[in-house]
Design a protein around this motif. Structure first.
Motif, PDB file in Angstrom:
ATOM      1  N   VAL A 207       0.848  -1.190   0.000  1.00 34.79           N
ATOM      2  CA  VAL A 207       0.000   0.000   0.000  1.00 34.79           C
ATOM      3  C   VAL A 207       0.885   1.242   0.000  1.00 34.79           C
ATOM      4  N   ILE A 208       0.532   2.226  -0.818  1.00 35.13           N
ATOM      5  CA  ILE A 208       1.264   3.491  -0.858  1.00 35.13           C
ATOM      6  C   ILE A 208       0.409   4.584  -0.212  1.00 35.13           C
ATOM      7  N   LYS A 209       1.031   5.339   0.696  1.00 40.62           N
ATOM      8  CA  LYS A 209       0.335   6.431   1.366  1.00 40.62           C
ATOM      9  C   LYS A 209       1.144   7.715   1.215  1.00 40.62           C
ATOM     10  N   ALA A 210       0.439   8.837   1.087  1.00 40.67           N
ATOM     11  CA  ALA A 210       1.094  10.137   0.926  1.00 40.67           C
ATOM     12  C   ALA A 210       0.799  11.019   2.131  1.00 40.67           C
ATOM     13  N   TYR A 211       1.830  11.745   2.578  1.00 42.84           N
ATOM     14  CA  TYR A 211       1.704  12.628   3.731  1.00 42.84           C
ATOM     15  C   TYR A 211       2.268  14.001   3.367  1.00 42.84           C
ATOM     16  N   PRO A 212       1.452  15.053   3.410  1.00 42.92           N
ATOM     17  CA  PRO A 212       1.960  16.393   3.094  1.00 42.92           C
ATOM     18  C   PRO A 212       2.866  16.914   4.207  1.00 42.92           C
ATOM     19  N   LEU A 213       3.987  17.486   3.833  1.00 42.30           N
ATOM     20  CA  LEU A 213       4.917  18.085   4.789  1.00 42.30           C
ATOM     21  C   LEU A 213       5.405  19.403   4.208  1.00 42.30           C
ATOM     22  N   ASN A 214       4.872  20.515   4.776  1.00 43.17           N
ATOM     23  CA  ASN A 214       5.152  21.845   4.232  1.00 43.17           C
ATOM     24  C   ASN A 214       4.769  21.862   2.748  1.00 43.17           C
TER      25      ASN A 214
END
Length: 229
Positions: A207-214
């Motif tokens: 599973v691929i997950k994306a997390y916004p950072l700045n």
């Protein structure tokens, strides 16, 4: 009298190696493992490892496992849940938490600050070790661990789901810390000197997950490690 401690347990190589070090130190008595899970998924925060894998690790190690469940993985919820559990441990005479952190000073200060609020202490048995030497020793003494998560911004999926051995480590890009201490990868330990028997596991879906950072989007790929039936 030995100092009673609880091991902050992520199930990965650093916490496994830290536990190994503390178990060999006659000053300490390791009373339990403590792991934090998401209420929504029943998986470890950060590493994404299934609860049943952590249960099996604790069973093989032979230590009680204390589980802390956090809603929505929020920082405030994590800190409150941890504080409640740590107060319970203090009533049992356990006033020191052991961590497997290596060199991230801000993370160490965060842990120490939160523990100081309730009069508890932190111990970092691996702190300051050269990470290349650490991973080499970890492998040499018989630990086996699977790469369960990679940061796709710095590592490709070819590293995912594989045993971390000397060839795996030597294949890492030069800019990646050998122990993944900057979050390049996470791991799940399945065998080694702290285990009575190896875990029998198999890799399932990715599973691929994306997390916004700045202004950056961090993408992580997780492999679902399950007990082999």
């Amino acid at each position: 009298m030995k100092i009673k401690v609880a091991m902050m347990w992520s199930g990965g190589k650093d916490s496994a190696f830290a536990l190994h070090r503390v178990l060999q130190d006659k000053k300490y008595e390791v009373c339990c493992l403590l792991s934090t899970f998401s209420k929504e998924t029943n998986r470890l925060l950060m590493h994404g490892v299934a609860e049943e894998i952590i249960d099996e690790q604790a069973k093989s190690i032979g230590l009680p496992l204390i589980k802390v469940f956090v809603e929505n993985s929020q920082v405030e919820g994590y800190e409150k849940a941890m504080e409640i559990e740590l107060h319970k441990l203090q009533k049992l005479g356990i006033n020191t938490m052991v961590f497997g952190d290596l060199f991230l000073e801000d993370l160490r200060q965060y842990r120490e600050k939160n523990l100081e609020k309730i009069g508890a202490k932190a111990y970092f048995p691996l702190w300051g070790m050269d990470t290349k030497s650490l991973i080499n020793e970890f492998i040499a003494i018989g630990f086996k661990t699977i790469c369960c998560c990679v940061n796709l911004n710095v590592l490709s999926e070819e590293f995912l789901g594989k045993i971390i051995d000397n060839n795996w480590v030597s294949s890492l890009p030069k800019e990646v810390d050998p122990c993944g201490e900057n979050g390049e990868y996470h791991s799940c330990c399945i065998d080694g000197p702290i285990f009575k028997s190896a875990l029998s596991v198999e890799n399932k879906e990715v599973v691929i997950k994306a997390y916004p950072l700045n202004e950056i989007e961090l993408k992580y790929s997780f492999v679902d490690i399950q007990l082999h039936n």
